[in-house]
Motif scaffolding. Structure first.
Motif, PDB file in Angstrom:
ATOM      1  N   ILE A 133       1.574 -68.878 -54.625  1.00 31.53           N
ATOM      2  CA  ILE A 133       0.612 -68.175 -54.404  1.00 31.53           C
ATOM      3  C   ILE A 133      -0.625 -68.614 -53.791  1.00 31.53           C
ATOM      4  CG2 ILE A 133       1.766 -65.742 -55.310  1.00 31.53           C
ATOM      5  CD1 ILE A 133      -0.575 -66.777 -57.804  1.00 31.53           C
ATOM      6  N   GLU A 134      -1.685 -68.260 -53.508  1.00 27.72           N
ATOM      7  CA  GLU A 134      -2.895 -68.804 -52.712  1.00 27.72           C
ATOM      8  C   GLU A 134      -3.563 -69.260 -53.968  1.00 27.72           C
ATOM      9  OE1 GLU A 134      -3.622 -70.074 -50.794  1.00 27.72           O
ATOM     10  OE2 GLU A 134      -2.367 -69.701 -48.120  1.00 27.72           O
ATOM     11  N   GLU A 135      -3.794 -67.807 -54.733  1.00 24.07           N
ATOM     12  CA  GLU A 135      -3.929 -67.739 -56.246  1.00 24.07           C
ATOM     13  C   GLU A 135      -3.986 -67.830 -57.170  1.00 24.07           C
ATOM     14  OE1 GLU A 135      -8.175 -67.839 -55.391  1.00 24.07           O
ATOM     15  OE2 GLU A 135      -7.598 -67.505 -52.965  1.00 24.07           O
ATOM     16  N   PRO A 136      -4.956 -68.231 -57.962  1.00 26.41           N
ATOM     17  CA  PRO A 136      -3.642 -68.135 -59.528  1.00 26.41           C
ATOM     18  C   PRO A 136      -3.543 -66.792 -59.983  1.00 26.41           C
ATOM     19  CG  PRO A 136      -6.713 -69.350 -59.433  1.00 26.41           C
ATOM     20  CD  PRO A 136      -6.250 -69.111 -58.191  1.00 26.41           C
ATOM     21  N   PHE A 137      -2.520 -66.886 -60.550  1.00 24.52           N
ATOM     22  CA  PHE A 137      -2.189 -66.466 -60.993  1.00 24.52           C
ATOM     23  C   PHE A 137      -2.387 -65.057 -61.444  1.00 24.52           C
ATOM     24  CE2 PHE A 137       0.694 -63.126 -64.141  1.00 24.52           C
ATOM     25  CZ  PHE A 137       1.184 -62.588 -63.543  1.00 24.52           C
ATOM     26  N   SER A 138      -3.017 -63.050 -61.207  1.00 25.63           N
ATOM     27  CA  SER A 138      -3.796 -62.400 -61.790  1.00 25.63           C
ATOM     28  C   SER A 138      -3.144 -61.297 -62.431  1.00 25.63           C
ATOM     29  CB  SER A 138      -4.867 -62.342 -61.538  1.00 25.63           C
ATOM     30  OG  SER A 138      -4.555 -62.133 -60.002  1.00 25.63           O
ATOM     31  N   SER A 139      -1.737 -61.010 -61.627  1.00 22.28           N
ATOM     32  CA  SER A 139      -0.709 -59.214 -62.052  1.00 22.28           C
ATOM     33  C   SER A 139      -0.144 -60.245 -62.197  1.00 22.28           C
ATOM     34  CB  SER A 139      -1.492 -58.688 -60.461  1.00 22.28           C
ATOM     35  OG  SER A 139      -0.384 -59.899 -59.717  1.00 22.28           O
ATOM     36  N   SER A 140       1.219 -58.908 -62.104  1.00 23.89           N
ATOM     37  CA  SER A 140       2.555 -58.520 -62.412  1.00 23.89           C
ATOM     38  C   SER A 140       3.336 -59.490 -61.292  1.00 23.89           C
ATOM     39  CB  SER A 140       2.818 -57.210 -63.192  1.00 23.89           C
ATOM     40  OG  SER A 140       2.735 -56.334 -61.545  1.00 23.89           O
ATOM     41  N   TYR A 141       4.704 -58.911 -61.438  1.00 22.17           N
ATOM     42  CA  TYR A 141       5.936 -59.696 -60.541  1.00 22.17           C
ATOM     43  C   TYR A 141       5.157 -59.276 -59.449  1.00 22.17           C
ATOM     44  CZ  TYR A 141      10.053 -60.901 -57.398  1.00 22.17           C
ATOM     45  OH  TYR A 141       9.924 -60.846 -56.188  1.00 22.17           O
ATOM     46  N   GLU A 142       5.372 -57.382 -59.388  1.00 20.74           N
ATOM     47  CA  GLU A 142       5.782 -56.348 -59.125  1.00 20.74           C
ATOM     48  C   GLU A 142       4.745 -55.955 -58.089  1.00 20.74           C
ATOM     49  OE1 GLU A 142       6.369 -56.096 -62.023  1.00 20.74           O
ATOM     50  OE2 GLU A 142       8.002 -56.069 -61.761  1.00 20.74           O
ATOM     51  N   GLU A 143       3.020 -56.111 -58.791  1.00 21.79           N
ATOM     52  CA  GLU A 143       1.860 -56.187 -57.603  1.00 21.79           C
ATOM     53  C   GLU A 143       1.411 -57.220 -56.872  1.00 21.79           C
ATOM     54  OE1 GLU A 143      -0.853 -56.444 -60.508  1.00 21.79           O
ATOM     55  OE2 GLU A 143      -0.739 -53.463 -61.497  1.00 21.79           O
ATOM     56  N   LEU A 144       2.093 -58.578 -57.612  1.00 22.28           N
ATOM     57  CA  LEU A 144       1.836 -59.497 -56.271  1.00 22.28           C
ATOM     58  C   LEU A 144       3.383 -59.245 -55.181  1.00 22.28           C
ATOM     59  CD1 LEU A 144       2.315 -62.784 -58.335  1.00 22.28           C
ATOM     60  CD2 LEU A 144       0.687 -62.261 -57.396  1.00 22.28           C
ATOM     61  N   LYS A 145       4.654 -58.381 -55.407  1.00 17.59           N
ATOM     62  CA  LYS A 145       5.311 -58.696 -54.089  1.00 17.59           C
ATOM     63  C   LYS A 145       5.199 -57.470 -53.694  1.00 17.59           C
ATOM     64  CE  LYS A 145       9.218 -59.028 -53.052  1.00 17.59           C
ATOM     65  NZ  LYS A 145      10.643 -61.206 -53.085  1.00 17.59           N
ATOM     66  N   ASN A 146       4.148 -56.183 -53.587  1.00 19.71           N
ATOM     67  CA  ASN A 146       3.930 -55.151 -53.125  1.00 19.71           C
ATOM     68  C   ASN A 146       2.703 -55.296 -52.501  1.00 19.71           C
ATOM     69  OD1 ASN A 146       5.616 -53.427 -54.103  1.00 19.71           O
ATOM     70  ND2 ASN A 146       4.330 -52.748 -56.199  1.00 19.71           N
ATOM     71  N   ASN A 147       1.601 -56.423 -52.828  1.00 20.32           N
ATOM     72  CA  ASN A 147       0.487 -57.111 -51.967  1.00 20.32           C
ATOM     73  C   ASN A 147       0.567 -58.308 -50.841  1.00 20.32           C
ATOM     74  OD1 ASN A 147      -0.982 -54.638 -53.772  1.00 20.32           O
ATOM     75  ND2 ASN A 147      -1.428 -56.580 -54.997  1.00 20.32           N
ATOM     76  N   GLU A 148       2.227 -58.481 -51.338  1.00 21.19           N
ATOM     77  CA  GLU A 148       2.616 -59.298 -50.013  1.00 21.19           C
ATOM     78  C   GLU A 148       1.740 -61.435 -50.054  1.00 21.19           C
ATOM     79  OE1 GLU A 148       2.482 -58.125 -46.241  1.00 21.19           O
ATOM     80  OE2 GLU A 148       4.133 -56.886 -46.576  1.00 21.19           O
ATOM     81  N   GLU A 149       1.246 -61.296 -51.366  1.00 21.90           N
ATOM     82  CA  GLU A 149       1.130 -62.289 -52.398  1.00 21.90           C
ATOM     83  C   GLU A 149       1.579 -63.239 -51.986  1.00 21.90           C
ATOM     84  OE1 GLU A 149      -2.079 -61.876 -55.022  1.00 21.90           O
ATOM     85  OE2 GLU A 149      -2.240 -60.306 -55.126  1.00 21.90           O
ATOM     86  N   ILE A 150       3.040 -63.430 -51.927  1.00 18.23           N
ATOM     87  CA  ILE A 150       3.828 -64.266 -52.736  1.00 18.23           C
ATOM     88  C   ILE A 150       3.772 -64.951 -51.794  1.00 18.23           C
ATOM     89  CG2 ILE A 150       6.348 -64.207 -53.638  1.00 18.23           C
ATOM     90  CD1 ILE A 150       5.940 -62.530 -55.470  1.00 18.23           C
ATOM     91  N   LEU A 151       4.401 -66.527 -51.333  1.00 23.87           N
ATOM     92  CA  LEU A 151       3.869 -67.086 -49.772  1.00 23.87           C
ATOM     93  C   LEU A 151       5.994 -67.444 -50.025  1.00 23.87           C
ATOM     94  CD1 LEU A 151       1.314 -69.435 -50.071  1.00 23.87           C
ATOM     95  CD2 LEU A 151       1.534 -67.436 -48.799  1.00 23.87           C
ATOM     96  N   GLN A 152       6.234 -67.738 -50.945  1.00 26.88           N
ATOM     97  CA  GLN A 152       7.831 -68.512 -51.547  1.00 26.88           C
ATOM     98  C   GLN A 152       8.376 -68.442 -53.003  1.00 26.88           C
ATOM     99  OE1 GLN A 152       8.066 -72.320 -50.809  1.00 26.88           O
ATOM    100  NE2 GLN A 152      10.689 -72.168 -51.575  1.00 26.88           N
TER     101      GLN A 152
END
Length: 234
Positions: A96-115
Motif C-alpha cells: 500500500i502507499e500509506e502506512p496501514f490504518s484500516s482493515s483489509y476490507e476497507e483497503l480493498k473497498n477503497n482500492e488502496e491495495i497496490l499488490q
C-alpha cells in the motif's frame, strides 16, 4: 499532435513498466511453521501489511505493518508483529502507499491495495499424521475385512491429533501466564523450559504418534490373524 500523443503513450508505458518492476516477490508461497518468510523486490517508498488467515479463530486480523525501509534492512516477515508463529493457514501480504490504518476490507473497498499475495503456513505435524495414516491404511488394505477397521483407525488418529494439539496449546498458555505472575528468575526458568518443549514439540509428537500407530497396528494385525484362524476352523 502525433508527437504529443506518442509522448503520452511512451510515458504511460514507462509508468506501467516501473510499477511492474517494483512489484514484490515471495520466493516461497508454502512454508512450514518455524521457517523464515522472505519477501523480495520491495519498494522503500511503499508500505506493507500482513493479515492472519481469514478463517476462525484469527478472522483476518492484521499481524504486522511494515515500511519498505524496514524491509530493505530485514526482509524476513517473520520478524515483524505476531505473524507466522503458531497459526497455520493462508496469510495475506499487501503493498500500500500509506502506512496501514484500516482493515483489509476497507483497503480493498477503497482500492488502496497496490499488490497482494498469499503465503500458506502449514503445520508439519498434520503432514506427519496424514503420511502415517496412509502407510497404515496401505498395510491393512490387503485384508478384505479391514475397511471398517481403517475407518475407526482414522477417527482414532484424528482424536489423538486434536488431544495433543490441545495439550500443546495448554502448555503455551501456561508459559504466558507464568511470565507475568512469577518472579523474574523463576519466570525466566519457566520460559526456557517451555521454549525448549515448544521448539521440540514435533519430535515429541512424532514419538507419541509412532508409539500409538505401532500399538494400533500390532493390535489390528493380531485381530485380523485371529479372525482368519477362526474362519479356517469353521
Amino acid at each position: 499532435m502525433n508527437k504529443f500523443l506518442k509522448t503520452i503513450i511512451f510515458s504511460l508505458a514507462l509508468t506501467t513498466l516501473a510499477n511492474f518492476s517494483l512489484a514484490f516477490v515471495l520466493p516461497a508461497n508454502e512454508i512450514k511453521i518455524g521457517d523464515p518468510v522472505y519477501i523480495e523486490e520491495t519498494d522503500t517508498l511503499k508500505n506493507y501489511a500482513v493479515f492472519l488467515p481469514f478463517e476462525e479463530p484469527t478472522k483476518g486480523q492484521v499481524c504486522a505493518s511494515i515500511s519498505g525501509e524496514e524491509l530493505s534492512e530485514n526482509n524476513n516477515l517473520k520478524d515483524y508483529g505476531t505473524c507466522f508463529i503458531n497459526d497455520s493457514g493462508i496469510f495475506t501480504i499487501v503493498e500500500i502507499e500509506e502506512p496501514f490504518s484500516s482493515s483489509y476490507e476497507e483497503l480493498k473497498n477503497n482500492e488502496e491495495i497496490l499488490q497482494e499475495d498469499t503465503v500458506t503456513l502449514s503445520n508439519d505435524f498434520e503432514s506427519i499424521v496424514k503420511q502415517s495414516t496412509e502407510e497404515i491404511e496401505g498395510v491393512l488394505s490387503e485384508s478384505s475385512d479391514s475397511e471398517g477397521i481403517i475407518s475407526d483407525l482414522g477417527s482414532f488418529i484424528q482424536e489423538a491429533q486434536d488431544e495433543i494439539s490441545r495439550i500443546l496449546a495448554s502448555l503455551t498458555d501456561t508459559q504466558e501466564s507464568s511470565e507475568t505472575t512469577e518472579s523474574q528468575v523463576l519466570g525466566l526458568r519457566t520460559f526456557n523450559i517451555m521454549n525448549l518443549l515448544q521448539e521440540n514439540h514435533l519430535v515429541i509428537i512424532l514419538i507419541i504418534l509412532i508409539a500409538i500407530s505401532t500399538t494400533i497396528l500390532i493390535s489390528l494385525i493380531k485381530k485380523i490373524k485371529d479372525t482368519k484362524e477362526k474362519n479356517k476352523d469353521k
